[in-house]
Design an enzyme around this catalytic site. Structure first.
Site, PDB file in Angstrom:
ATOM      1  N   ASP A 148      72.427  40.084 -45.931  1.00 33.36           N
ATOM      2  CA  ASP A 148      73.497  40.899 -46.496  1.00 33.36           C
ATOM      3  C   ASP A 148      73.585  40.646 -47.992  1.00 33.36           C
ATOM      4  OD1 ASP A 148      76.111  42.324 -46.747  1.00 33.36           O
ATOM      5  OD2 ASP A 148      76.064  42.249 -44.577  1.00 33.36           O
ATOM      6  N   HIS A 221      80.763  42.978 -49.313  1.00 33.95           N
ATOM      7  CA  HIS A 221      80.213  43.400 -48.017  1.00 33.95           C
ATOM      8  C   HIS A 221      79.722  42.202 -47.196  1.00 33.95           C
ATOM      9  CE1 HIS A 221      77.265  45.353 -45.321  1.00 33.95           C
ATOM     10  NE2 HIS A 221      77.917  46.478 -45.518  1.00 33.95           N
ATOM     11  N   SER A 564      78.373  48.929 -40.505  1.00 36.38           N
ATOM     12  CA  SER A 564      78.236  47.577 -41.053  1.00 36.38           C
ATOM     13  C   SER A 564      79.286  46.641 -40.473  1.00 36.38           C
ATOM     14  CB  SER A 564      78.421  47.590 -42.572  1.00 36.38           C
ATOM     15  OG  SER A 564      77.286  48.077 -43.214  1.00 36.38           O
TER      16      SER A 564
END
Ligand SMILES: *[C@@H]1O[C@H](CO)[C@@H](O)[C@H](O)[C@H]1NC(C)=O
Ligand SMILES: *[C@@H]1O[C@H](CO)[C@@H](O)[C@H](O)[C@H]1NC(C)=O
Ligand SMILES: *[C@@H]1O[C@H](CO)[C@@H](O)[C@H](O)[C@H]1NC(C)=O
Ligand SMILES: *[C@@H]1O[C@H](CO)[C@@H](O)[C@H](O)[C@H]1NC(C)=O
Ligand SMILES: *[C@@H]1O[C@H](CO)[C@@H](O)[C@H](O)[C@H]1NC(C)=O
Ligand SMILES: *[C@@H]1O[C@H](CO)[C@@H](O)[C@H](O)[C@H]1NC(C)=O
Ligand SMILES: *[C@@H]1O[C@H](CO)[C@@H](O)[C@H](O)[C@H]1NC(C)=O
Ligand SMILES: *[C@@H]1O[C@H](CO)[C@@H](O)[C@H](O)[C@H]1NC(C)=O
Ligand SMILES: *[C@@H]1O[C@H](CO)[C@@H](O)[C@H](O)[C@H]1NC(C)=O
Length: 769
Positions: A148, A221, A564
């Site tokens: 990620d 994220h 996600s």
């Protein structure tokens, strides 16, 4: 047009970056190391490949970007198309592919409470969930790796307080870098590495103000997904202004976390439009993660387009992982609801769609005529008196828009003298929601009403930089009509409040990518769905909740939407099941999750899409995951590495492992021992085989029930399976016959094995030739 969807925005980025095209990085994939060569010999062999196409040793050395040395055999290098073509003709070379035109992109809390409530359906769900967590030791012996954008290690969600020493099996490292050193790894985050050689070969040196050259997350994220898998239990977590307040916790709060940072900002592009992850960097991360000893990989990254397995870094890396029984969960993608948009379709991956939870952030609009229109936001401003209301299309700098872009609040389009002090109605499209808020603020608007970019009832909320609420797309015409028929239109935006137990929930998020599987229609993808709409999780303090450059707010938790977000939910459950059943294969764990999934919402009705139409296995695969049931599935559909190689014989990919030769007659893809069944273009009748392994109670009798797809008959033989011990395998056949199925259209059904306690359900999707 969707615009909260990170994947989507890469479409635009791609067109803008052709100026970088002359620098071509290729991955040369050779398979797997036999373990006989030393690291030095491996490096030499990679150099000799390069030397065979380059003019000198120096040139060969200078062109090398990565040499994959641990598990994966191959390298990436700067090559001309001719050199790449020559290499691809070599016998041992499986594939040569360019990764940058196929860049990959990234795509509580209440979510776990909701999952439990949905599964339990009674007030005792919490106890059942606690029992599960207790049985799984909260995942304390399981190591979950995340590919990620890195991690914000100081988040309370990653505290290692009270945790036991790092498992002895762990072989990873804590890589030093900017604002990150050994002290940032502990008993919770047990390893962290970063990969950007592929990124830098393409974009040039990382801009140090845009990201940290280290595992530290400047995006948010990675911190979000990491805490969704394994965040500790943190009371009183919420976003700005106290929305979604409650106890934040990852699905497996004691798992160990290993961070592999592979995603970086796109130079010159607003961060809110997404970041980018290069295949050659991800392969290096897979190579390390497998050798480091992770047990589960959670990858919220979706390839930009569907390429063959041999040219897809996630598919290749995952196959090496799955061979070692590492479970790999990936996002399905955010490009739905159009058909055949699902990504990460390799049958050794758990592909995860996204659905809603039972929480909304209600912030209605009240028009001057008294009409109230539902809206949702997590923007913490109060704006509950009436202000003048203007449609963006009526307040634009002349010449700044065209027929397509008018009314959408794109940067630089609003005329301050017409917007100042007013509420602006903005249509969806062309830019991210938060960028529209930014434009309204720039032009002096006091707030805005945003048309939801997706149709239906799913709204992905934002913490805008100006007061703003998002309305259902079908309601914008009502407001436009009110504006155009009133001399002095006015509106108020009611401050948002968190509403729990909203119904129906779950429904499929409109952005969730859907089947049929564009690469191999005889495997249903996605496999499963989990919470992915408005999910609260930890955030990077190096970012802001909107990621806009002018937004200087710092938050510890943020709300995001996407597949996600659903992928790490499923990865967490896989970690818990792995903890309870450490000897189960990755296929067995996937089977357990899939065959126990549910298909009903919190009204007891079939799960729908965002428009209210019944969802199908092409939206959610087997259904919505159910943690407690997944830990005790009764039967599993197992599959091993050889089964996947046999499966690959169908796609002509017989070079993936040179020591494996496809037999003359290999099973059709529908015969892979998968927990769901797809038959594409059925001509007449087809019989497939399945084998189940008894993991329930030693002596048991299972009987089958079938709901055939409309227009087909389905028979299972034998109809009863007798087991006398645990681990026993029994095979059966499923015969599907086309009767009146409509040509080219898919029909759906299911079959179930029941022993009186376990319900082992498999979806069926069939189309006719
Ligand atoms: C909850 O559990 C308790 C004891 O475990 C039991 O007495 C009670 O009936 C259960 N309630 C419901 C609604 O199932
Ligand atoms: C590691 O980082 C911490 C926190 O930023 C700092 O206090 C410490 O001095 C650093 N250690 C080393 C060895 O650089
Ligand atoms: C680096 O990024 C900053 C902030 O986005 C920007 O202002 C600066 O111009 C960039 N530097 C280079 C060399 O591109
Ligand atoms: C959580 O917040 C409430 C009030 O907002 C406060 O009363 C309570 O003590 C807090 N709990 C913790 C554990 O901080
Ligand atoms: C733009 O829309 C107007 C009215 O809707 C139409 O008359 C005009 O032809 C359109 N122009 C273009 C370039 O499509
Ligand atoms: C508007 O969009 C259509 C369809 O995407 C495109 O063909 C057309 O060129 C666009 N018009 C303008 C003026 O940009
Ligand atoms: C728009 O959709 C919502 C949700 O389905 C519904 O409540 C509302 O009445 C619709 N509005 C119009 C104008 O049809
Ligand atoms: C893999 O599974 C097949 C049955 O599907 C079995 O025949 C084979 O022996 C297994 N291979 C390994 C390496 O376990
Ligand atoms: C279906 O099968 C029949 C007989 O086996 C064959 O003649 C026909 O061409 C097939 N049709 C298609 C569309 O494959």
């Amino acid at each position: 047009m969707k615009n909260h969807s990170i994947v989507f925005w890469l479409l635009l980025i791609l067109h803008l970056s052709s100026s970088f095209a002359q620098r071509q990085v290729y991955v040369v994939y050779v398979g797997e190391h036999s373990g006989e060569k030393t690291l030095h010999e491996i490096e030499e062999s990679h150099h000799s490949y390069l030397l065979s196409v380059k003019n000198s040793k120096e040139e060969a050395r200078a062109s090398l970007i990565y040499s994959y040395k641990k598990i994966i055999n191959g390298f990436s290098a700067l090559l001309t198309p001719d050199e790449a073509a020559k290499l691809s003709e070599m016998d041992e070379v499986v594939s040569v592919f360019q990764s940058h035109p196929r860049r990959y992109s990234l795509q509580t809390t209440r979510s776990w409470d909701f999952v439990n409530l949905l599964e339990g359906g009674d007030l005792n769900h919490t106890n059942r969930e606690k029992e599960l967590l207790h049985k799984a030791n909260y995942g304390k012996d399981v190591i979950v790796g995340l590919l990620d954008s890195g991690v914000w290690p100081e988040s309370e969600s990653f505290s290692d307080e009270g945790m036991e020493p790092v498992p002895e099996s762990w072989k990873g490292v804590c890589q030093n870098g900017v604002a990150f050193n050994q002290s940032h790894c502990d008993r919770k985050i047990i390893g962290a590495r970063y990969y950007l050689k592929g990124y830098e070969a393409y974009y040039g040196t990382l801009n140090n103000t845009e990201d940290y050259r280290s595992p530290r997350d400047k995006d948010g994220h990675g911190t979000h997904t990491t805490s969704t898998v394994g965040g500790r239990i943190v009371p009183n977590a919420s976003v700005l202004g106290g929305f979604a307040k409650g106890t934040a916790s990852g699905g497996a709060p004691l798992v160990r976390l290993a961070i592999y940072k592979v995603c970086w900002p796109v130079p010159g592009q607003p961060k809110v439009q997404g970041n980018t992850c290069f295949g050659e960097d991800m392969l290096a991360a897979f190579d390390d993660a497998i050798a480091d000893g992770v047990h589960v990989l959670s990858i919220s990254i979706v390839p930009f387009d569907l390429s063959p397995y041999t040219e897809d870094a996630i598919a290749l890396g995952s196959l090496h992982a799955v061979k070692r029984n590492i479970v790999v969960a990936c996002s399905a993608g955010n490009t739905g609801p159009a058909p055949s948009t699902v990504g990460n379709v390799a049958p050794w991956i758990i592909t995860v769609g996204a659905s809603s939870i039972d929480r909304i952030f209600s912030s209605p609009v009240v028009l001057g005529n008294g009409m109230k229109i539902e809206g949702q936001t997590i923007t913490p401003y109060k704006l509950n008196k009436m202000y003048s209301l203007v449609y963006a299309g009526d307040a634009e700098v002349s010449g700044s828009t065209n027929n397509n872009t008018t009314g959408r609040c794109l940067p630089g389009t609003l005329a301050p003298e017409q917007v100042k002090g007013k509420i602006v109605l903005c249509l969806s499209g062309y830019k991210a929601n938060v960028e529209k808020g930014s434009e309204v603020k720039r032009a002096g608007g006091v707030g805005f009403i945003l048309e939801n970019p997706e149709n239906g009832i799913g709204i992905s909320v934002d913490a805008h930089v100006v007061p703003g609420t998002a309305i259902f797309s079908n309601d914008s015409a009502t407001i436009l009509n009110y504006i155009s028929t009133n001399k002095n239109p006015v509106a108020a935006i009611i401050p948002a409040r968190t509403v729990l137990n909203s119904k129906p929930a779950p429904f499929m998020a409109a952005f969730s990518s859907t089947g049929p599987n564009g690469l191999e229609p005889n495997i249903i993808k996605p496999d499963i769905t989990g919470p992915g709409l408005n999910i609260l999780a930890a955030w990077s303090e190096g970012s802001s909740p909107t990621m806009l450059p002018e937004d200087h707010r710092v938050v510890k938790y943020n709300i995001l939407s996407g597949t996600s977000m659903s992928c790490p939910h499923v990865a967490a459950l896989a970690a818990l099941v792995k903890s309870i059943h450490p000897d189960w294969s990755s296929a067995a764990i996937r089977s357990a999750l899939m065959t126990t999934a549910g298909q009903n919402n919190n009204m007891g009705l079939p799960i729908t899409d965002a428009l209210g139409n019944p969802a199908t296995p092409f939206h959610y695969g087997a259904g919505h995951f159910q943690p407690v049931k997944a830990a005790n599935p009764g039967l599993v559909y197992d599959a091993n590495y050889t089964d996947y190689l046999l499966f690959l014989c169908n796609s002509g990919v017989n070079k993936l492992n040179p020591s494996f030769k496809c037999p003359k007659h290999f099973p059709s893809p529908s015969n892979l021992n998968y927990p769901s069944l797809a038959i594409a273009r059925l001509n007449g009748t087809m019989t497939v085989k399945r084998t189940v392994t008894n993991v329930g109670s030693s002596k048991s009798v299972y009987t089958s029930t079938i709901k055939p797809p409309v227009g087909y008959s389905v028979e299972i033989s034998p109809t009863v399976l007798h087991f006398s011990h645990l681990g026993e395998k029994k095979s059966f056949t499923i015969t599907v016959k086309a009767e009146s199925g409509i040509k080219g259209e898919y029909a759906f059904g299911w079959y179930i094995w029941r022993d009186g306690f376990h319900v082992v359900r498999s979806p069926i999707a069939v189309s006719s030739a």
